[in-house]
Motif scaffolding. Structure first.
Motif, PDB file in Angstrom:
ATOM      1  N   LEU A  89     -81.265  66.569 -17.865  1.00  0.00           N
ATOM      2  CA  LEU A  89     -82.687  66.742 -17.595  1.00  0.00           C
ATOM      3  C   LEU A  89     -83.420  67.071 -18.885  1.00  0.00           C
ATOM      4  O   LEU A  89     -82.831  67.606 -19.823  1.00  0.00           O
ATOM      5  CB  LEU A  89     -82.895  67.882 -16.574  1.00  0.00           C
ATOM      6  CG  LEU A  89     -82.269  67.695 -15.188  1.00  0.00           C
ATOM      7  CD1 LEU A  89     -82.509  68.916 -14.331  1.00  0.00           C
ATOM      8  CD2 LEU A  89     -82.814  66.434 -14.510  1.00  0.00           C
ATOM      9  N   PRO A  90     -84.730  66.746 -18.962  1.00  0.00           N
ATOM     10  CA  PRO A  90     -85.584  66.234 -17.888  1.00  0.00           C
ATOM     11  C   PRO A  90     -85.359  64.757 -17.611  1.00  0.00           C
ATOM     12  O   PRO A  90     -84.850  64.020 -18.452  1.00  0.00           O
ATOM     13  CB  PRO A  90     -86.989  66.490 -18.430  1.00  0.00           C
ATOM     14  CG  PRO A  90     -86.833  66.409 -19.916  1.00  0.00           C
ATOM     15  CD  PRO A  90     -85.495  67.001 -20.200  1.00  0.00           C
ATOM     16  N   ALA A  91     -85.750  64.354 -16.426  1.00  0.00           N
ATOM     17  CA  ALA A  91     -85.689  62.951 -16.020  1.00  0.00           C
ATOM     18  C   ALA A  91     -86.953  62.641 -15.223  1.00  0.00           C
ATOM     19  O   ALA A  91     -87.465  63.503 -14.500  1.00  0.00           O
ATOM     20  CB  ALA A  91     -84.452  62.692 -15.171  1.00  0.00           C
ATOM     21  N   SER A  92     -87.438  61.432 -15.355  1.00  0.00           N
ATOM     22  CA  SER A  92     -88.666  61.077 -14.650  1.00  0.00           C
ATOM     23  C   SER A  92     -88.635  59.615 -14.240  1.00  0.00           C
ATOM     24  O   SER A  92     -87.856  58.821 -14.767  1.00  0.00           O
ATOM     25  CB  SER A  92     -89.898  61.352 -15.519  1.00  0.00           C
ATOM     26  OG  SER A  92     -89.883  60.530 -16.671  1.00  0.00           O
ATOM     27  N   MET A  93     -89.509  59.281 -13.287  1.00  0.00           N
ATOM     28  CA  MET A  93     -89.670  57.894 -12.875  1.00  0.00           C
ATOM     29  C   MET A  93     -91.003  57.744 -12.152  1.00  0.00           C
ATOM     30  O   MET A  93     -91.565  58.724 -11.641  1.00  0.00           O
ATOM     31  CB  MET A  93     -88.520  57.432 -11.977  1.00  0.00           C
ATOM     32  CG  MET A  93     -88.553  57.978 -10.567  1.00  0.00           C
ATOM     33  SD  MET A  93     -87.280  57.217  -9.525  1.00  0.00           S
ATOM     34  CE  MET A  93     -87.726  55.479  -9.660  1.00  0.00           C
TER      35      MET A  93
END
Length: 275
Positions: free
Chosen positions: A4-8
């Motif tokens: 992390l971080p992770a996004s979409m």
């Protein structure tokens, strides 16, 4: 846990969701959508709940639905609104035998969360609009659940399709006999939106057989004292027992469970608060 971080970007709304570490706790993770925090998960301890409204939900579940919050419990649970699956994780931790279903309109959200924050067993995931999921051609048509948890109403900007008396009547109708409905209501002073939602739920409950003089005893509201007083913005938890009033001992136990300072209203006191 994945890095992390992770996004979409979510396809239904076009918003961006992100998972990042929460500095408030040692193993916490926050889910945000377009920068607004939605959920907190304590990865190392799914039994830990950080936010006031989730603690209040757990207090109601441990008292009004205590037969379902134990290691040997069996039952069907529905979550309308997924978030980071905080409450499904909490229930799975305390009652692993429950069969849980999560409904969210975003096709990618649940898989995104589970990829980075696995949960075993994973809940059944249904991609659908909560407003139509119980329609004759809906994914959950005809299904009934012992617990129904609704976390859709973040503000007065929520769509009418998810706040109408008809919607509340539908969710109450999906609650099995002897079951419990829990709703999270977010609002700001003077709490007009939350009060209106409570009135609409009461109106929806009426045709289900509750006499007028006992109807309000089947609703229970718990929230921080300053939120109930209309002095601060925050979240309020509304519990509904469609077939029977909340026992006085249950109401007292919910209040005693806190957090404090807090208020727990039912009966005439809740009717007066809702206006």
């Amino acid at each position: 846990m994945a890095r992390l971080p992770a996004s979409m970007r979510l396809s239904a709304s076009g918003t961006v969701t992100e998972l990042r570490c929460d500095e408030l706790t040692d193993a916490g993770v926050v889910l945000s959508i377009d920068g607004a925090e939605q959920s907190h998960v304590e990865v190392a301890d799914p039994g830990f709940l950080l936010h006031d409204y989730t603690v209040r939900k757990s207090a109601v579940l441990r008292t009004a639905a205590r037969d379902l919050v134990r290691a040997d419990a069996r039952g069907q649970v529905l979550h309308l609104g997924a978030g980071a699956l905080t409450l499904p994780r909490w229930l799975g931790h305390h009652a692993p035998g429950l069969e849980q279903t999560v409904v969210d309109v975003e096709p990618e959200l649940v898989d995104f969360v589970l990829t980075h924050l696995p949960m075993e067993p994973a809940p059944r995931s249904v991609v659908a609009d909560a407003a139509t999921v119980f329609a004759d051609d809906g994914a959950l048509a005809g299904e009934r659940f012992d617990l129904v948890l609704v976390d859709l109403f973040n503000s007065s900007e929520a769509p009418e399709a998810l706040t109408s008396t008809a919607f509340h009547r539908t969710t109450l109708g999906a609650t099995a006999e002897g079951g419990l409905l829990l709703m999270n209501l977010g609002d700001e002073p003077p709490m007009d939106f939350a009060a209106e939602q409570v009135r609409r739920v009461a109106e929806a409950l009426g045709p289900l057989g509750a006499a007028a003089d006992g109807l309000w005893d089947r609703l229970l509201l718990t929230a921080p004292a300053d939120v109930v007083a209309g002095e601060a913005e925050g979240n309020l938890v509304l519990a509904v027992s469609p077939q029977a009033p909340f026992a006085e001992a249950t109401v007292n136990a919910v209040w005693a469970s806190g957090p404090h300072p807090g208020e727990t209203l039912t009966g005439a006191a809740l009717r007066d608060w809702a206006g």
